[in-house]
Design a protein around this motif. Structure first.
Motif, PDB file in Angstrom:
ATOM      1  N   SER A 187       0.843  -1.208   0.000  1.00 25.81           N
ATOM      2  CA  SER A 187       0.000   0.000   0.000  1.00 25.81           C
ATOM      3  C   SER A 187       0.873   1.252   0.000  1.00 25.81           C
ATOM      4  N   VAL A 188       1.623   1.425  -1.059  1.00 24.67           N
ATOM      5  CA  VAL A 188       2.547   2.555  -1.160  1.00 24.67           C
ATOM      6  C   VAL A 188       1.793   3.872  -1.309  1.00 24.67           C
ATOM      7  N   ALA A 189       0.732   3.863  -2.122  1.00 24.11           N
ATOM      8  CA  ALA A 189       0.010   5.100  -2.463  1.00 24.11           C
ATOM      9  C   ALA A 189      -1.459   4.970  -2.076  1.00 24.11           C
ATOM     10  N   ILE A 190      -1.888   5.803  -1.120  1.00 26.30           N
ATOM     11  CA  ILE A 190      -3.267   5.762  -0.621  1.00 26.30           C
ATOM     12  C   ILE A 190      -3.946   7.091  -0.936  1.00 26.30           C
ATOM     13  N   ASP A 191      -5.197   7.025  -1.385  1.00 27.93           N
ATOM     14  CA  ASP A 191      -5.896   8.244  -1.808  1.00 27.93           C
ATOM     15  C   ASP A 191      -5.980   9.288  -0.695  1.00 27.93           C
TER      16      ASP A 191
ATOM     17  N   TYR B 158      -3.863  10.084   1.386  1.00 33.28           N
ATOM     18  CA  TYR B 158      -2.592  10.804   1.474  1.00 33.28           C
ATOM     19  C   TYR B 158      -2.110  11.255   0.091  1.00 33.28           C
ATOM     20  N   LYS B 159      -3.087  11.485  -0.801  1.00 34.64           N
ATOM     21  CA  LYS B 159      -2.821  11.997  -2.152  1.00 34.64           C
ATOM     22  C   LYS B 159      -1.880  11.080  -2.937  1.00 34.64           C
ATOM     23  N   PHE B 160      -2.010   9.792  -2.687  1.00 34.57           N
ATOM     24  CA  PHE B 160      -1.250   8.759  -3.387  1.00 34.57           C
ATOM     25  C   PHE B 160       0.261   8.961  -3.263  1.00 34.57           C
ATOM     26  N   LYS B 161       0.680   9.431  -2.112  1.00 34.75           N
ATOM     27  CA  LYS B 161       2.105   9.604  -1.846  1.00 34.75           C
ATOM     28  C   LYS B 161       2.488   8.795  -0.612  1.00 34.75           C
ATOM     29  N   LEU B 162       3.702   8.264  -0.622  1.00 34.93           N
ATOM     30  CA  LEU B 162       4.202   7.524   0.536  1.00 34.93           C
ATOM     31  C   LEU B 162       4.238   8.449   1.739  1.00 34.93           C
TER      32      LEU B 162
ATOM     33  N   PHE C 174       5.837   1.077   6.786  1.00 37.48           N
ATOM     34  CA  PHE C 174       5.650  -0.329   6.422  1.00 37.48           C
ATOM     35  C   PHE C 174       4.304  -0.831   6.941  1.00 37.48           C
ATOM     36  N   GLY C 175       3.356   0.113   7.061  1.00 37.54           N
ATOM     37  CA  GLY C 175       2.034  -0.238   7.564  1.00 37.54           C
ATOM     38  C   GLY C 175       1.020  -0.354   6.446  1.00 37.54           C
ATOM     39  N   GLY C 176      -0.227  -0.607   6.822  1.00 41.91           N
ATOM     40  CA  GLY C 176      -1.310  -0.700   5.848  1.00 41.91           C
ATOM     41  C   GLY C 176      -1.446  -2.078   5.270  1.00 41.91           C
TER      42      GLY C 176
ATOM     43  N   SER D 212       1.542   3.650 -10.477  1.00 42.47           N
ATOM     44  CA  SER D 212       0.105   3.750 -10.164  1.00 42.47           C
ATOM     45  C   SER D 212      -0.491   2.392  -9.823  1.00 42.47           C
ATOM     46  N   ILE D 213       0.251   1.321 -10.079  1.00 38.64           N
ATOM     47  CA  ILE D 213      -0.250  -0.021  -9.764  1.00 38.64           C
ATOM     48  C   ILE D 213      -0.470  -0.183  -8.260  1.00 38.64           C
ATOM     49  N   ALA D 214       0.359   0.470  -7.450  1.00 35.57           N
ATOM     50  CA  ALA D 214       0.323   0.292  -5.996  1.00 35.57           C
ATOM     51  C   ALA D 214      -0.649   1.258  -5.315  1.00 35.57           C
ATOM     52  N   ARG D 215      -1.740   1.592  -5.986  1.00 39.04           N
ATOM     53  CA  ARG D 215      -2.695   2.538  -5.413  1.00 39.04           C
ATOM     54  C   ARG D 215      -3.799   1.827  -4.624  1.00 39.04           C
TER      55      ARG D 215
END
Length: 343
Positions: free
Chosen positions: A185-189, A191-195, A201-203, A249-252
């Protein structure tokens, strides 16, 4: 000699026919490639290296589907598990989900994840792990429990540690275990898809059975919200492992809306910043103790409920405090803990 306009018309027709022929060839070649992959997989028995049914970006149905409808939709899922019918899966994966009072999220999660995982041609099982409600939530402890209980059911070679409120948005985000632990889960909406930060190393993360055993799992001491994932990161890097990430973008992921969990008053990193990190050698899988209340094999998932000896839990926390320089007295912690445990 043909008139100029007829020559132009003939040229256009020729180009059009050439384009049609090229498109037909490309489509034929792609179809032939897929068929060859399937034939190869049938001869070897293994599923293709690249699952042929992946679609890429996927939408999320945020409506909580009724359990009966979910069960009808996934009739080939049995006891929370699935395996491909026409080939042998290359990966055996257990999805571990710590859980408390999130029925709406759970229904959305289960409905989304089974479709996602089936297309990846995995042999997998989903484990929902819950702690007695009288005891403060402990995410790391529940992951350790899920790990031990899942291995009793199957020789899983890969584990995905998954929050119930995070859903992948692209099925090319393969739920497998590469050579190194992977942060999925590197990119989460939210958090604006930013690490969120470099050592996050959560999520959602994945790790092989051997890797998880090597680092002795999660710490069992992080009661309350937060802290266990940072300790988990430290365990990984201290064992000379490298965390891999897909920054495309795959890791969204999308995060389902919910109220933020209150920070527990005895969360160790908040309670005392001077306290040393838990000792990886003696705190983790090798110190795990729990009482299995029930293990129910529901159709869509395995539901594990456990409890702790409350007195032992208090003792663990007090012993942890003694190793640091807490500004909060042991008696205050003990009284707070007693109230939450409803003693």
């Amino acid at each position: 000699m043909l008139p100029n306009y007829l020559q132009k018309a003939a040229t256009i027709v020729f180009i059009f026919q050439t384009v049609i022929l090229l498109l037909w060839y490309l489509n034929y070649n792609a179809t032939l490639t897929i068929l060859m992959k399937r034939n190869i997989s049938n001869k070897s028995g293994l599923c293709p290296l690249i699952p042929p049914d992946l679609v890429g970006p996927i939408s999320v149905n945020i409506n909580a589907t009724e359990w009966m409808d979910i069960e009808k939709k996934f009739q080939k899922v049995i006891k929370g598990s699935y395996r491909p019918e026409n080939c042998k899966a290359r990966h055996k994966v257990a999805i571990l989900v710590p859980y408390r009072d999130r029925d709406t999220h759970l229904r959305i999660f289960i409905n989304h994840m089974h479709s996602f995982l089936i297309r990846q041609q995995l042999e997998y099982g989903i484990y929902i792990v819950e702690l007695d409600k009288d005891i403060p939530f402990n995410r790391g402890f529940l992951f350790n429990v899920g790990f031990m209980e899942a291995l009793k059911d199957n020789n899983y070679g890969c584990f995905v540690f998954h929050d119930v409120d995070l859903l992948p948005l692209n099925d090319f985000n393969l739920y497998q275990c590469p050579d190194q632990p992977k942060h999925l889960s590197v990119a989460i909406d939210k958090y604006k898809f930013k690490l969120l930060y470099a050592t996050n190393f959560g999520g959602v993360s994945s790790m092989s059975t051997e890797q998880f055993t090597t680092i002795n799992g999660y710490s069992n001491l992080f009661f309350g919200w937060g802290g266990e994932d940072d300790d988990f990161y430290n365990r990984v890097v201290s064992n000379n492992m490298t965390i891999s990430r897909d920054n495309s973008s795959i890791a969204r992921y999308t995060m389902l809306p919910h109220k933020k969990a209150p920070i527990n008053p005895f969360r160790m990193d908040v309670l005392n910043s001077g306290t040393k990190r838990p000792n990886q050698a003696v705190d983790g899988l090798n110190s795990l103790q729990y009482n299995l209340t029930e293990k129910v094999y529901r159709k869509m998932y395995v539901h594990i409920t456990v409890t702790l000896n409350k007195k032992d839990a208090v003792t663990q926390l007090l012993n942890r405090l003694k190793k640091g320089k807490s500004q909060i007295s042991e008696s205050q912690i003990f009284e707070t803990f007693k109230k939450i445990l409803k003693n």
